[in-house]
Structures are given as C-alpha cells and as structure tokens.
Design a protein around this motif. Structure first.
Motif, PDB file in Angstrom:
ATOM      1  N   SER B  49       0.908  -1.138   0.144  1.00  8.02           N
ATOM      2  CA  SER B  49      -0.026   0.002   0.081  1.00  8.02           C
ATOM      3  C   SER B  49       0.809   1.302   0.132  1.00  8.02           C
ATOM      4  O   SER B  49       0.413   2.231  -0.776  1.00  8.02           O
ATOM      5  CB  SER B  49      -0.918   0.088   1.197  1.00  8.02           C
ATOM      6  OG  SER B  49      -2.019  -0.866   1.108  1.00  8.02           O
ATOM      7  N   ALA B  54      -1.822  -0.128  -5.795  1.00  8.50           N
ATOM      8  CA  ALA B  54      -3.014  -0.137  -6.230  1.00  8.50           C
ATOM      9  C   ALA B  54      -3.151   0.833  -7.536  1.00  8.50           C
ATOM     10  O   ALA B  54      -4.054   0.802  -8.367  1.00  8.50           O
ATOM     11  CB  ALA B  54      -4.029   0.301  -5.346  1.00  8.50           C
ATOM     12  N   TYR B  55      -2.377   1.792  -7.622  1.00  6.71           N
ATOM     13  CA  TYR B  55      -2.262   2.857  -8.729  1.00  6.71           C
ATOM     14  C   TYR B  55      -1.245   2.433  -9.956  1.00  6.71           C
ATOM     15  O   TYR B  55      -1.295   3.311 -10.853  1.00  6.71           O
ATOM     16  CB  TYR B  55      -1.780   4.177  -7.935  1.00  6.71           C
ATOM     17  CG  TYR B  55      -2.682   4.636  -6.869  1.00  6.71           C
ATOM     18  CD1 TYR B  55      -3.926   5.594  -7.218  1.00  6.71           C
ATOM     19  CD2 TYR B  55      -2.443   4.338  -5.504  1.00  6.71           C
ATOM     20  CE1 TYR B  55      -4.681   6.212  -6.419  1.00  6.71           C
ATOM     21  CE2 TYR B  55      -3.285   5.070  -4.644  1.00  6.71           C
ATOM     22  CZ  TYR B  55      -4.331   5.720  -5.051  1.00  6.71           C
ATOM     23  OH  TYR B  55      -5.090   6.308  -4.032  1.00  6.71           O
ATOM     24  N   ASP B  57       0.118   0.262 -13.016  1.00  7.07           N
ATOM     25  CA  ASP B  57      -0.514  -0.697 -14.141  1.00  7.07           C
ATOM     26  C   ASP B  57       0.631  -1.829 -14.040  1.00  7.07           C
ATOM     27  O   ASP B  57       1.739  -1.710 -13.335  1.00  7.07           O
ATOM     28  CB  ASP B  57      -0.591  -0.025 -15.398  1.00  7.07           C
ATOM     29  CG  ASP B  57       0.427   0.524 -16.193  1.00  7.07           C
ATOM     30  OD1 ASP B  57       1.675   0.098 -15.712  1.00  7.07           O
ATOM     31  OD2 ASP B  57       0.323   1.607 -16.816  1.00  7.07           O
ATOM     32  N   PRO B 258      -7.739  18.002   5.217  1.00 10.29           N
ATOM     33  CA  PRO B 258      -8.796  17.105   4.932  1.00 10.29           C
ATOM     34  C   PRO B 258      -9.849  17.559   4.230  1.00 10.29           C
ATOM     35  O   PRO B 258     -10.690  16.675   3.678  1.00 10.29           O
ATOM     36  CB  PRO B 258      -9.230  16.646   6.377  1.00 10.29           C
ATOM     37  CG  PRO B 258      -8.673  17.572   7.512  1.00 10.29           C
ATOM     38  CD  PRO B 258      -7.551  18.588   6.590  1.00 10.29           C
ATOM     39  N   LEU B 260      -9.369  19.003   1.378  1.00 11.65           N
ATOM     40  CA  LEU B 260      -8.964  18.829   0.170  1.00 11.65           C
ATOM     41  C   LEU B 260      -8.518  17.528  -0.449  1.00 11.65           C
ATOM     42  O   LEU B 260      -8.582  17.236  -1.646  1.00 11.65           O
ATOM     43  CB  LEU B 260      -7.857  20.024  -0.214  1.00 11.65           C
ATOM     44  CG  LEU B 260      -8.097  21.206   0.341  1.00 11.65           C
ATOM     45  CD1 LEU B 260      -6.782  22.270   0.019  1.00 11.65           C
ATOM     46  CD2 LEU B 260      -9.120  21.934  -0.726  1.00 11.65           C
ATOM     47  N   MET B 261      -8.434  16.514   0.467  1.00 11.35           N
ATOM     48  CA  MET B 261      -7.795  15.352   0.140  1.00 11.35           C
ATOM     49  C   MET B 261      -8.256  14.250   1.219  1.00 11.35           C
ATOM     50  O   MET B 261      -8.504  14.769   2.284  1.00 11.35           O
ATOM     51  CB  MET B 261      -6.389  15.540  -0.119  1.00 11.35           C
ATOM     52  CG  MET B 261      -5.623  15.792   1.019  1.00 11.35           C
ATOM     53  SD  MET B 261      -3.693  15.604   0.942  1.00 11.35           S
ATOM     54  CE  MET B 261      -3.388  16.736  -0.551  1.00 11.35           C
ATOM     55  N   GLY B 262      -8.144  12.934   0.743  1.00 11.39           N
ATOM     56  CA  GLY B 262      -8.350  11.870   1.622  1.00 11.39           C
ATOM     57  C   GLY B 262      -7.153  11.861   2.441  1.00 11.39           C
ATOM     58  O   GLY B 262      -6.063  12.060   2.290  1.00 11.39           O
ATOM     59  N   GLY B 263      -7.399  10.835   3.569  1.00 11.13           N
ATOM     60  CA  GLY B 263      -6.066  10.485   4.457  1.00 11.13           C
ATOM     61  C   GLY B 263      -5.196   9.765   3.896  1.00 11.13           C
ATOM     62  O   GLY B 263      -3.934   9.903   4.116  1.00 11.13           O
ATOM     63  N   SER B 264      -5.452   9.051   2.985  1.00  9.78           N
ATOM     64  CA  SER B 264      -4.411   7.998   2.278  1.00  9.78           C
ATOM     65  C   SER B 264      -3.438   9.007   1.176  1.00  9.78           C
ATOM     66  O   SER B 264      -2.417   8.917   1.314  1.00  9.78           O
ATOM     67  CB  SER B 264      -5.234   7.085   1.446  1.00  9.78           C
ATOM     68  OG  SER B 264      -4.326   6.341   0.697  1.00  9.78           O
ATOM     69  N   SER B 265      -3.975   9.995   0.608  1.00 10.95           N
ATOM     70  CA  SER B 265      -3.463  11.015  -0.200  1.00 10.95           C
ATOM     71  C   SER B 265      -2.397  11.578   0.804  1.00 10.95           C
ATOM     72  O   SER B 265      -1.332  12.019   0.189  1.00 10.95           O
ATOM     73  CB  SER B 265      -4.351  11.761  -1.124  1.00 10.95           C
ATOM     74  OG  SER B 265      -4.770  11.151  -2.077  1.00 10.95           O
ATOM     75  N   ALA B 288      -1.574   9.519  -9.841  1.00 12.93           N
ATOM     76  CA  ALA B 288      -3.101   9.781 -10.390  1.00 12.93           C
ATOM     77  C   ALA B 288      -3.955   8.961  -9.858  1.00 12.93           C
ATOM     78  O   ALA B 288      -3.703   7.784  -9.907  1.00 12.93           O
ATOM     79  CB  ALA B 288      -3.189  10.240 -11.868  1.00 12.93           C
ATOM     80  N   PRO B 289      -4.977   9.377  -9.406  1.00  9.05           N
ATOM     81  CA  PRO B 289      -5.736  10.697  -9.360  1.00  9.05           C
ATOM     82  C   PRO B 289      -5.659  11.291  -7.967  1.00  9.05           C
ATOM     83  O   PRO B 289      -6.318  12.035  -7.350  1.00  9.05           O
ATOM     84  CB  PRO B 289      -7.249  10.385  -9.640  1.00  9.05           C
ATOM     85  CG  PRO B 289      -7.389   9.066  -9.122  1.00  9.05           C
ATOM     86  CD  PRO B 289      -6.321   8.257  -9.220  1.00  9.05           C
ATOM     87  N   GLN B 290      -4.501  10.748  -7.036  1.00  3.74           N
ATOM     88  CA  GLN B 290      -4.366  11.393  -5.894  1.00  3.74           C
ATOM     89  C   GLN B 290      -4.305  12.957  -5.847  1.00  3.74           C
ATOM     90  O   GLN B 290      -3.523  13.297  -6.880  1.00  3.74           O
ATOM     91  CB  GLN B 290      -3.132  10.735  -5.181  1.00  3.74           C
ATOM     92  CG  GLN B 290      -3.468   9.078  -4.825  1.00  3.74           C
ATOM     93  CD  GLN B 290      -2.139   8.561  -4.325  1.00  3.74           C
ATOM     94  OE1 GLN B 290      -1.941   8.487  -3.104  1.00  3.74           O
ATOM     95  NE2 GLN B 290      -1.499   7.941  -5.366  1.00  3.74           N
ATOM     96  N   VAL B 291      -4.703  13.575  -4.867  1.00  3.76           N
ATOM     97  CA  VAL B 291      -4.531  15.061  -4.816  1.00  3.76           C
ATOM     98  C   VAL B 291      -3.027  15.259  -4.033  1.00  3.76           C
ATOM     99  O   VAL B 291      -2.549  14.582  -3.162  1.00  3.76           O
ATOM    100  CB  VAL B 291      -5.554  15.647  -3.919  1.00  3.76           C
ATOM    101  CG1 VAL B 291      -5.433  17.140  -3.684  1.00  3.76           C
ATOM    102  CG2 VAL B 291      -6.925  15.344  -4.477  1.00  3.76           C
TER     103      VAL B 291
END
Lengths: 312, 312, 312, 312
Positions: B49, B54-55, B57, B258, B260-265, B288-291
């Motif tokens: 992770s 996950a991001y 290819d 928080p 503007l973005m999620g905790g993972s980003s 992408a598409p993480q902030v």
C-alpha cells in the motif's frame, strides 16, 4: 470518595450479577466488589458495557450503584457509567450517580443519532457542567459506531472538561499518538488515559497509559494487578508473560456457539459463567434478551479456567 | 534471494518514486532501496500500500520489482505485493514476481467481491500452489473491508500455506491472541508475524511479533532499526522512547488538508514529500488521481522532520 | 384510540417543537398535530427519529405523548416510539405509552449492544407481551447499525408479535421481496408495511406497501395525502409527479453547512425551520447538543419552500 | 456499434459461462447473448459484477469481450466493464475494450485505496479522455464501499464526462433525488440513468429512470422486457405484477447455504445454475475461489424456476 488525578492502576468494569428472575443480586455484587478491592484494584467502574448497563432499567441501575458504592465504603472510588443516547438523558443518569456518591462519571458520545464533532464537544461540556463530577469519555466504537478522535479529546482534556478517557476502541496506534500528545502538552498530570483493551495492557502501559479497565479483571483481578505492578517496576518481560496468560484466559469469552448467539452474549456470559464456577456469584444469568450459554459452552469456560490456573 | 524462516526484523514497504510525468523513477527507487539496506533492514517489501501498488499498471509494477530486486542484489530478500481482486488475477502478479526473483509474495483476501471464510482459505491455498514462493497474508481491513481472523490464519499457518502474516489491521488485541496461539501450537519457528502498525511496534515486539513493516521506515529506517534492536536486547524503556519519537514523526502523514484530500493521499504524499525534502528521491509526486500536497502541507512536513531531527 | 388492522395511509412522524429554553412547546405541538389531522392523515406517530426522541428525557417524552394523544382526541390513533437500547428499557417506555392511551408502540431491535437474530426475536416477543399494545418494528439501520431482515420479520408477523413494520432502511429491494412474501403467506390483511422512505412513496405503494411514515409530511402533509390518494386510485403518473415535487422539497433537509453540522442536525433543523417559517410552530430550536441552522441555511429553507409552493 | 444517447431499455449484465476447467465457454456465452438479443434487450453489458469480472484475468476478460461483441454483431451495442482499482489500471482495460469495438465503458470510483471526491472526479475525467468512449459510472457500494453521491455525479453529467450512471447502490431515495435534479438541469436527453436494482424496476421507471441493468435478466430477459414495455406504456399495474413475479424469482439467488458460502457466490451460482437447468449454458461452474452450489441448492433453484414458469 473523590477521584485521584490522574486516576491510575486497575479499574475493573464490574459485571452485574442477576438473580434467576432477572433482579440485581446485591449479595453477589457486593461479593464481587469485595473480591476486586481485596485484589488491590484502584477504583471500581459500575454500569459499563461489562456491567450490562444497556440492559438495565433505571431502577436496576440505581440498585447497582447503591450496592457498589456501599460495598466500596470509601476504600476505593467508584466510577459510574451513564450510558444513554444523548445529553439530556445522560445527564439524568449522571445526576442520579452524583447523588448516590459516585466519584466520577463515564459517558460516551451521542449514539443512535447521527452526530458531529461540534456536537460531541458540546455534549461533554454540558455533561461536565451539569453533573458536577469528574467526567471520563468512553470511546467504544463497537457500540457508538464512531471513534472519539484525539482532535475531539485533546481540547476537552486541556480545558478541564474531561478528567480522563476510557479507550475501548482497540486502536492502539491512535492511543499511542494521543499519549505522546498528552505528554507533549503537559496534560498527563491531570488527564488519565485508561485502556479498555484487556489484551494489550503491557504495551499500553509501556506507551504511558495511566491505567487499565479490563472486563476480564472480574475473573482474574490478581492477574491484572500483578501485570500492572510488573509494568510500573519496569519488569516488562514478566508483564508480557502475565499478559500472555491473560490473553489465553480471554478464550472464555468465545465459548458461546456463534451460530446461536452473538459475540457480546458469549463474552458477558463467559465472564458470568466463570464467576459462578469460581463461586463468586450465585447465578450466571445474563439480562434478557441475551442468549444464555449452553452446557457445552460452560464446560469450555471451566476448561479455560482450569488451564489458566483459576480452578483446580 | 530466498527468505529466512521465520522472517524477522524491519521490512520496509517501499514507496514508489515517480517522475513528474508519472513514470517509475528507477534512479530514486534504487537510492531509496540502498538507503534502507544501509540502515540495516532485513528485507524489502515492494508494491505494498505504501508503494501505491493499487495505482500502478502492470508494466509499472514490473519495473518496480525489477528495480528493487536489482538494487537489493542479493543482500536482502525482496517481498512482492500481488495486489488484486481475486485468485486468478493475484496469481498473474505472483508468477511475474517469481520470474523476476522475488523471495516471497504478499497477498490479501479477495476484495471488491463479497467473500466467505471457505473461499479465503481456498484463495490462499491456490496462490501458494500456483506461485511456488513463500506466501504472506496481508491483513488490511481499511482496503479489503474485512479482517483476516485468527480462525482463518491459523490453519493456513499450520499446513504451510502461509509463511507469515503482515498485520495492518491495527487490531493489536487480536494480534496478541494470535501470537499466543501461534506459540502454543509451536508454529512460531516457521510462521512469521509482522506488524504493519508503525505506532505500536514496541508493544508488538513485547508481545512476540517477529518483525515490523512500517511505512514510516521509508523516512526513518534508522529509527525502526534502533527500536527493533532495543526490543531484541530487552531495553524496553529505550524501545518505547524511540517509538514515541517515531509516533511524533508520524504527524507528517496528517499534513494534507482534510477538506482537500483523503487521509491516504495525505499519508502517501507526506512520505514522499519527506523523502524529497531529505534528498532521497527526485520528485514528490504521487500517482494520479491522488491529490498532491499543497505548499502549506509541505511546510508542515518540513517542520515535523526538523522536530524529529531528520532535517537540520 | 385503537389501531385498524392493517394500518394504512399517511402516518406522519411528528416533529417535537421546543421552546427557546428547550422545554416541550405543547401549544405548537398541538397546532402541528391539528394541522396534520386536518390534512387527512390516518394516524400520528410521536417520538420517532423525526421527533428527536433520542434527545428527550423521560419527562419530556411523557409530555409529548400526553400532548399528541390529547390533540388527537380520538380522531386518529397515535403510535408511540419507545426508543431505547434493550428490552427492559424499551418496556418502561412502552408501558408509559400504554398508560397514556397510545394505540400502538414502535420499537427498534436492540442497539448499542451487539446482538443476534435469536435475541431480536425474543426482544420483540417480550415487548409485545409486556406492553399489551400492537407493536411495530422500526427498521432504521442508520441508527441501529443493522438491518431487520425479512427472515427476522416474517415469523414475527406470522405469529402476531408484530402488527407492522416501519421500514426506514431505504432498502426498497428488500422491501419489495418482503411485500411479495407477506402477500404470498396471506399476512397482508393483518400486518401493515409502512415505508419511512419519503422519496420513493409512489414506488412503495405500487409495490403494495400499506402506508407511509414521511418526516417531510410535517412540512407538507397535503402533498403526501394527495400522493397516497393518487396511488390508491391508480393515477400513477400523478402520484409520481407529486412525489417529484416532494423530492425537490426534500432539499430543505440539506440546508445546513456540512462543515458545521451533521446530516441529522441539518434535516431536523430544516423541518423545524420550515414549520417556523410557515407559522405552524413558535420556535425552530432543536434539542441540544444539535447544531442550530445558521441564517444562510434558513434562507435556503425559505427558498425551497417558495419553490415548492408552500410559502408565497 | 455506437450507443444511443440517452441509452434506454433493458441492458442485461451478462453472466460469463465457464468450462468445467475454468476457461471461458465462448459457445455458451454466444448462446446467452443470442437469447438476450432475441428477447429484445437494447444493449449488452459484459464484464460487470454479474459477469464475475473481478474473478477473470486479463486474457479471459478479452475473450469475453471479443465473444460478446462478435455475438452482438452490430445488432445492439455492447458496454464493457473496466473493473479495477484506480485510474491507470482501469484505463488499460478501457483501451482494450475500445480496441475490440465496445460501445461504452462502465467503471467504478477507485477502490481498495481510500479516496476523496476530488480524486473521484479527476478519475472519471481521465477515464473519459483516455478511453475515447462514452463512460458510465458504476455505483456499487457493496464492492467499492462508498456511494457515488449526486454531488459527485451531476457535474460530470453536466460537462459530458459521463454518458450515464449504472446505479447498483440500492438507494432508491437518492436515485429519485438525482432523477429530479437531472431533469431540472435539462440533462436527461444526454445522460442515461440506469437502475441496477432488479427488484424495484417498476418504481425506478415510474421515477423516470431511462433503463435497467438487471442480473436476473440473464435468467428471464422476457420478463424484464415486458416490464419495461408495460412501464413505457403507462400500464403500471401490469408492470408491478411483472415485477412481483420477478421478485419471487429472485429467490434463486438465495439457494446457497449461508453457512457454506457467501451471498455473492450464492447469487452468481444461482444465475448460472438456472441458465444451466434451462439449457442455455453448458456448465454451471463459477470462477474460483467461489464455493459452488450443492445439490440441495440446485434443487431449490429448479423449484424456483418451476414456480416462476421458466421450467415445465
């Protein structure tokens, strides 16, 4: 009896023994309190989740508090759970507890309703003002369905709203960050952080927690008192060994058949079956509508107690 | 390079440095691996992770593995994450990893699909048979939306399907019961329990965990190597002090706004911003598409690094 | 007044108007009840979620029931919510309601505690026996955190434990299967299925639901009475048009700023602001610790009411 | 074949027949497609949840698309599911589908990762730009663990990023509000709202949905085509009666023993067992590691088909 600040040590959340008819068994409850005090606990917590508070009507709750406070007789302070959905209802319980001589109140964030951080802060402030007793926040996401974040807790610790936190979230990572921050802000002399996660007490004390509120201490208070003493003395390997033994003993909470009952019924039934088998309480019944443990499950509890050295 | 059994020590889950255009930055990834090996870690974990697996290819994933295995150059083994929804898809990744020289595979239970314990056991058995490499179960309920129970894990440990567990569940109580049971069954010589909870490593090692897979070790590998050494030598107070320092450093994962973005980003952005500020990697971009972190957030990361003694 | 079997039609869950000081505003509550009865509703439901039952202490709940039953004055039956954690506590509320002349009781499965299907069935059976009034199961997973399955409901409908279901689950697929099965078993003459999903009433009635319990009917009872009449007469296009209008009106529940308050505070605040703007109640206050709507939000509510034709 | 705008009618999400060895059974898949087209569906949707897309490796997915597009042969357009964790991976599938002649792409928000509304919008915009095909958002919270809100969907509908929505959320209240808003903004001529909730199709069409994507249409396409035709002609009572019959037929998804398998295995196994019993496909196998239906369950499926008039 008033609470020390910060509260430390082992604070068992008392089971609530019932008669076969479902009334509060005050004799057994007194015996349980006596046993815990004799083992060296530093306070008693009545009407928590382990005490089946959610299942008791107001009259039964009052009887429990009167009995436990009477049994403690000023030797140790008594914390009273004030478990209800929102502020006005919690305050009713808190005022009753104050009138009966409780040393502090334990309350969750609002539940059943959907809520918001601003409301949670307001909720605890109103409780503190209205009850006139030291207030512990009870973080139990399994029941409340939201975690009390450190962003919510720290300002309430800093302004004196909260005297402490009972952390039954099981999120020891968040607990660690909270403890580091509590010390960094110089709050640890007045704000007591108690872990309710009975399986990681050695780690929580190593991390700086002030004390522990373990349901399993109903069954083995001596074990938790030893574990706490080892930790305070820096005997971490012996603390860990004691914790390992207690973790094995925790198997008595799994005795119920998951096809027949939920995990909560199994755990509360396991505690009470153990107390009954050990002769502490007269009747192992849990409150309706919980499913009682079957014969097989009680055999399992007995076996676990024997393996743990608590039954011959 | 093949894995020791059980795997112990510090096993960092490598971040995946990207170029501004979003390609794998193999130079920076090599530098990161070199830095971690130099700090004394016992293995590398690519494509977890923290590695934004996950991001990426399939082509990017292959490049990452080639790069990390090449950088390790036989000095430490490399675990490869094989993150995908179900068995056939995970197996494709696992076979690629085996062909590239990975020492072991890390895979979750099925996700996106709704699943069942019988299917999870079958899933891991098919992975072990199909990949021909030691297999670690990856328990990460935040992503998979279900916890791997010890009832699921223990039989797979006993029959050799699993070489270990990476526990990123944050449920240290369940971890404690698992560790007690692993030892009771005599499985601890071959089955490696690694905590992924970077904030409670001292407690996990006190409880008997074999090692740790901390995302934060990308930023401070020396800290985790010291923490591990203190614990193995029984210097628990020093282990706890090191853990406290690392818990404060973990604030760099919260730098993102928080709103503007999620905790993972925020967390992945924080790791990469730190590595960039420290000169380890060339570009702090996340996939992408993480902030991306804003300027204020990067300032916060810098401040946390300075407070933690990692920047002058 | 006793309940018809099955109960049909529009059954609004009454808001509970408060004074600025937080007491029950019995004048406004009477006016609200009068307005709803005048619109042609078939029963009143007091002390539901829309009535902020979770926020009211026992004395306030009693006042609400007395007031609503007094206002109904035998013209329509009054259902009483008995919202509490488990059986004994719910029964206390149910007996109070029975003593005050309620026509039926509405109760959820146990909450706060973790529970099990066997316990849920036992819970409802004990409530039915103990309260001596028709019992409606209240399926509201947003609050109880579990859905009442048709496997749980159907046996209790068949043996007469339940007189009906208030389905606020929003799971209209499960509702459809339940309705098909209720009819297949010949239970629909005695068991009343009421949807609490105010946005899909036309579809629920097309599917065979007996009636509807829409919070929004506090604001626009005429709309729901028309919608119901169109549906019963088979004028489905007109029913859908009415439902579309009401769905647009539902925007008044979103007026609160999500950065400042939760969705529940916004919705309950929106209902009360609307009733206040329309002159039905004297004060728009919601119970503590809910966050009150700000000025901007009240403007939004006014605008939505104007667009919906409820304010000039 | 290119998609009409808006897409309307019945769009079945095709099951993916497998050989006993687990390969794609192209003959059976062609037969299934032929049967559906013959029943009068308006498009085919390959590689959705009903198609076990999560269980198929990339090669198998390609075979499925080639087969379905070949079988359709330009008579109806084919939508292709592009189910993967994040943007880059979804794009790989989308480009493959475009190359094979798909008429549109169906993709979810990111999953496995934790995400944020800003990221979700960016995700869909990148997919639309990168794939060069009409894009449908797939709202399936059971798999993705978050709902696509109308706040997320409406701007993407307005700016042409999305050609439509497949709503498998089961939240028909939110669907109603979305439909009202789509029409209010004049978007309904180009943006197609398809319900995936096969049990409330009559209500969804009454609410203005453009079409339906029912897994159960694999088994009874004629039923859904009739239901759609009744609704379009305003014969709502007949639409509801057809929906009731289909809701009863849906019992074939529950045939699996919940002690032995999950609900997903039971549902997908039930569809395939039905198709096998009806002679449409050669083998009822589902993809590993799903648990196959046992003999008793298959008997139940047969019984449900007989009751539903689909087997003599």
């Amino acid at each position: 009896m008033s609470l020390p600040a910060p509260l430390t040590g082992v604070v068992p959340p008392l089971c609530t023994p019932l008669t076969p008819g479902g009334a509060i068994d005050t004799r057994s409850l007194t015996a349980l309190a006596e046993r815990l005090i004799g083992a060296g606990v530093s306070a008693l917590f009545a009407l928590g989740s382990s005490g089946e508070a959610a299942y008791l009507d107001d009259r039964a709750r009052r009887t429990v508090l009167e009995t436990v406070i009477g049994a403690a007789d000023g030797r140790v302070p008594v914390l009273a759970g004030a478990i209800d959905m929102t502020t006005a209802r919690v305050l009713d319980h808190a005022r009753t507890a104050a009138g009966l001589g409780a040393g502090g109140i334990v309350a969750t964030a609002p539940f059943f309703t959907r809520t918001h951080p601003v409301e949670i802060a307001d909720h605890f402030r109103r409780l503190r003002d209205g009850a006139g007793l030291p207030l512990f926040a009870y973080d139990i996401p399994l029941s409340v369905h939201a975690k009390l974040t450190s962003q919510a807790v720290l300002p309430l610790a800093a302004d004196g709203t909260l005297a402490g936190l009972k952390d039954s979230s099981g999120d020891d990572g968040a607990l660690r960050r909270l403890l580091v921050e509590v010390r960094r802000r110089g709050l640890d002399a007045g704000f007591s952080v108690l872990t309710g996660s009975e399986l990681t007490v050695d780690g929580a004390l190593l991390a700086g927690a002030h004390g522990v509120v373990p349901g399993l201490a109903n069954v083995d208070p001596d074990g938790y008192v030893r574990l706490y003493a080892h930790a305070r003395a820096g005997r971490w390997d012996r603390a860990a060994a004691e914790q390992d033994r207690l973790a094995a003993l925790f198997a008595l909470t799994d005795a119920g058949d998951p096809a027949l009952m939920g995990g909560s019924s199994s755990a509360l039934g396991g505690f009470k079956a153990a107390l009954h088998l050990m002769g502490v309480i007269d009747c192992p019944a849990t409150a309706a509508p919980q499913v009682p443990l079957g014969e097989e499950a009680v055999k399992t509890v007995r076996h676990v107690l024997e393996e743990g050295g608590l039954l011959p």
